[in-house]
Design a protein around this motif. Sequence first.
Motif, short mmCIF file in Angstrom:
data_model
loop_
_atom_site.label_atom_id
_atom_site.label_comp_id
_atom_site.label_asym_id
_atom_site.label_seq_id
_atom_site.Cartn_x
_atom_site.Cartn_y
_atom_site.Cartn_z
N UNK A 84 0.82 -1.22 0.00
CA UNK A 84 0.00 0.00 0.00
C UNK A 84 0.85 1.27 0.00
N UNK A 85 0.25 2.32 -0.48
CA UNK A 85 0.84 3.65 -0.37
C UNK A 85 0.40 4.23 0.97
N UNK A 86 1.35 4.57 1.82
CA UNK A 86 1.04 5.08 3.14
C UNK A 86 1.37 6.56 3.24
N UNK A 87 0.47 7.30 3.85
CA UNK A 87 0.67 8.72 4.08
C UNK A 87 0.45 9.04 5.55
N UNK A 88 1.44 9.66 6.19
CA UNK A 88 1.41 10.01 7.60
C UNK A 88 1.37 8.79 8.51
N UNK A 89 1.77 7.64 7.99
CA UNK A 89 1.80 6.41 8.77
C UNK A 89 3.05 5.61 8.42
#
Length: 210
Positions: A84-89
């Motif tokens: 997955x593409x993770x943002x802020x994690x």
Amino acid sequence: MKNVTERTSNPFGLQPPCDRTGSGERAAVFGYGDANADFHLIGDHPGVHGGTSTGVPFTETPSGVAIQDVVREIDFASGPADRPDLENLYCSYIHMCLPSDGETPEEESYADLERFFDAELRAINAHILLPVGERATDHVLREYTTQRRRLELDMATLHAKEVRGRGFLVVPIREPTEWVDTDRDAIRSRLEAILGRDYRQTKGVATRIG
């Protein structure tokens, strides 16, 4: 705004002493995600929370999939389930090396890898720590708060609660395979509530639970 690195997998080039003899064998499931994140999701080991085939934490296993479903609902994750593409994690394990099939790592192995996890956690320097399961929660509460001595390690009680520690806000997550009734909604709602306020003020605040 911090800018640690743009690398997604093993951004700090950790080289833990994982025991794998075959040259084509995966030796570890390294930390993965947004290295500039404010939220750090912390699991136990790949045998529990997944990644033995994908190399990505919180994939493949029922626990990993359940956690990923929640973080997708609050827009921390998008894209393919296996990468997955993770943002802020950012996601990592307290024991990143792969254990033997179906086995739990030895205590000595956890102790040997502790310095690698600690170095990564401090490099990410997230505001919110999200330990999943009893072992990860125990480790985070012992090492990064002053609360462990006065808190019973009852995951049903600690689940989705806020524990303020030494420069971190800790939100324990019960093992997803043990979730009952409203556990799933509780952690999603807690994360949404944190996102809805100035959670960056958690740095340096007094210790409390609530």
